[in-house]
Design a protein around this motif. Structure first.
Motif, PDB file in Angstrom:
ATOM      1  N   HIS A   1     -45.636 -65.810  35.190  1.00  0.00           N
ATOM      2  CA  HIS A   1     -45.829 -67.236  34.925  1.00  0.00           C
ATOM      3  C   HIS A   1     -46.113 -67.895  36.265  1.00  0.00           C
ATOM      4  O   HIS A   1     -45.201 -68.410  36.904  1.00  0.00           O
TER       5      HIS A   1
ATOM      6  N   VAL B   1     -43.601 -74.680  31.886  1.00  0.00           N
ATOM      7  CA  VAL B   1     -42.141 -74.709  31.967  1.00  0.00           C
ATOM      8  C   VAL B   1     -41.736 -75.303  33.299  1.00  0.00           C
ATOM      9  O   VAL B   1     -42.224 -74.856  34.333  1.00  0.00           O
TER      10      VAL B   1
ATOM     11  N   SER C   1     -32.910 -61.224  24.759  1.00  0.00           N
ATOM     12  CA  SER C   1     -33.844 -60.141  24.504  1.00  0.00           C
ATOM     13  C   SER C   1     -34.113 -59.409  25.794  1.00  0.00           C
ATOM     14  O   SER C   1     -34.032 -59.986  26.872  1.00  0.00           O
TER      15      SER C   1
ATOM     16  N   HIS D   1     -43.632 -69.742  21.352  1.00  0.00           N
ATOM     17  CA  HIS D   1     -42.581 -68.998  22.043  1.00  0.00           C
ATOM     18  C   HIS D   1     -41.724 -69.941  22.870  1.00  0.00           C
ATOM     19  O   HIS D   1     -42.033 -71.105  23.032  1.00  0.00           O
TER      20      HIS D   1
ATOM     21  N   HIS E   1     -38.718 -69.935  26.417  1.00  0.00           N
ATOM     22  CA  HIS E   1     -38.608 -69.340  27.744  1.00  0.00           C
ATOM     23  C   HIS E   1     -37.170 -69.064  28.155  1.00  0.00           C
ATOM     24  O   HIS E   1     -36.258 -69.824  27.817  1.00  0.00           O
TER      25      HIS E   1
ATOM     26  N   THR F   1     -39.444 -65.690  31.521  1.00  0.00           N
ATOM     27  CA  THR F   1     -39.769 -64.678  30.520  1.00  0.00           C
ATOM     28  C   THR F   1     -40.024 -65.348  29.181  1.00  0.00           C
ATOM     29  O   THR F   1     -39.302 -66.267  28.809  1.00  0.00           O
ATOM     30  N   ASP F   2     -41.045 -64.882  28.475  1.00  0.00           N
ATOM     31  CA  ASP F   2     -41.294 -65.404  27.132  1.00  0.00           C
ATOM     32  C   ASP F   2     -40.333 -64.779  26.130  1.00  0.00           C
ATOM     33  O   ASP F   2     -40.028 -63.588  26.220  1.00  0.00           O
ATOM     34  N   VAL F   3     -39.889 -65.573  25.173  1.00  0.00           N
ATOM     35  CA  VAL F   3     -39.099 -65.024  24.064  1.00  0.00           C
ATOM     36  C   VAL F   3     -39.564 -65.628  22.753  1.00  0.00           C
ATOM     37  O   VAL F   3     -40.105 -66.736  22.716  1.00  0.00           O
TER      38      VAL F   3
END
Lengths: 159, 159
Positions: free
Chosen positions: A49, A87, A132, B103, B105, B115-117
């Motif tokens: 990112h 973000v 996750s 998604h 973050h 990180t994507d979640v």
DNA sequence: TTACGAATGATAATCTTTCCTAATCCGGTG
DNA sequence: CACCGGATTAGGAAAGATTATCATTCGTAA
């Protein structure tokens, strides 16, 4: 403007991707410029990112004369138009409260005002519904974006 | 240091509030300084969500010589220690992705990686569980803060 | 192809964070 | 309760990051 704009995505993907990008720009009312093609392509091919500055570095490999301001400007536009996702990681331009109760925030897209909200439904889901890949989630913030009551009536009158 | 630090909160509330603040500082390992008392008191008595600059203006009425850097530094510390809550409204220090799927973050508190979640559970709740007071919510972002796998093992080894 | 509105690049202005030194806070002593 | 020593903090300035401004160039639709 002689750089090969599309090759960031690889040569097979480039032509359809460029056409797709042009279409999406038109849909949201943005002109299809070489700079925007390269910025978007560079972001699409980034697995991390990247920040605006990092992305500027990558984009400059294709368009050496592109300005940092152009990258900032277009990333912000892309977010506004929903083409990319942003973000905020650090505290910059942050707003603060000392409300000691667990709460979340609503942010008005028009006037940037911030409102506290409480939601048992969201709080009930908790941390593990978001974990996750070994990431240990300690805290969750839910933020809603939209229009505050004041701006909502204003928009209605404008239209 | 002759200013009346506590009067921001009103004279009845001031003494207990000051003691309470001193205790909370001790709990999180921060020294109890006049500047911090005034910053915290000013934030507590603010109904809006002031920015660092706005808060600096209010604090200066009590401590005219306080530096803007001190306000930024302590707000950031307060957030880190959980004494106050911060919301990032603008795009500053932002990170971007072009992931077209819905998604959320995860942000690592240690290394700031993103990180994507994906979370069907959170997405299922939707917008209306967060609406209140006439605010029209158009979009919801869920952000988890904690430790990424890499930093988690590192912290364990450090301790 | 032309004309107009929009976008770029360069720079200035603004906002935020970091660095460094002197002053302040805190716990333990006398 | 005043004092001492080590660690933390505040201020000020400088660096870094983001946004605004403006003249020039470019993209788009007719």
């Amino acid at each position: 403007m002689s750089e090969n704009v599309d090759s960031i995505l690889g040569d097979q993907a480039s032509v359809p991707a460029a056409a797709e990008f042009a279409r999406r720009c038109r849909d949201v009312g943005l002109a299809d410029t070489p700079q925007r093609r390269v910025i978007f392509a560079a972001l699409t091919s980034s697995k991390d990112h990247p920040s605006a500055e990092v992305l500027h570095g990558r984009v400059k490999e294709r368009l050496p004369r592109i300005s940092l301001a152009t990258v900032y400007r277009n990333l912000s536009l892309f977010v506004e138009k929903g083409l990319v996702d942003g973000v905020a990681t650090a505290s910059s331009h942050a707003r603060f409260d000392a409300n000691p109760h667990k709460h979340h925030h609503l942010i008005c897209k028009s006037c940037a005002s911030v409102t506290d909200v409480y939601s048992a439904a969201y709080d009930a889901l908790g941390v593990d519904r978001l974990e996750s890949g070994g990431f240990e989630v300690q805290e969750i913030k839910v933020t809603g974006y939209g229009l505050c009551p004041r701006c909502k009536t204003k928009e209605t009158n404008d239209a």
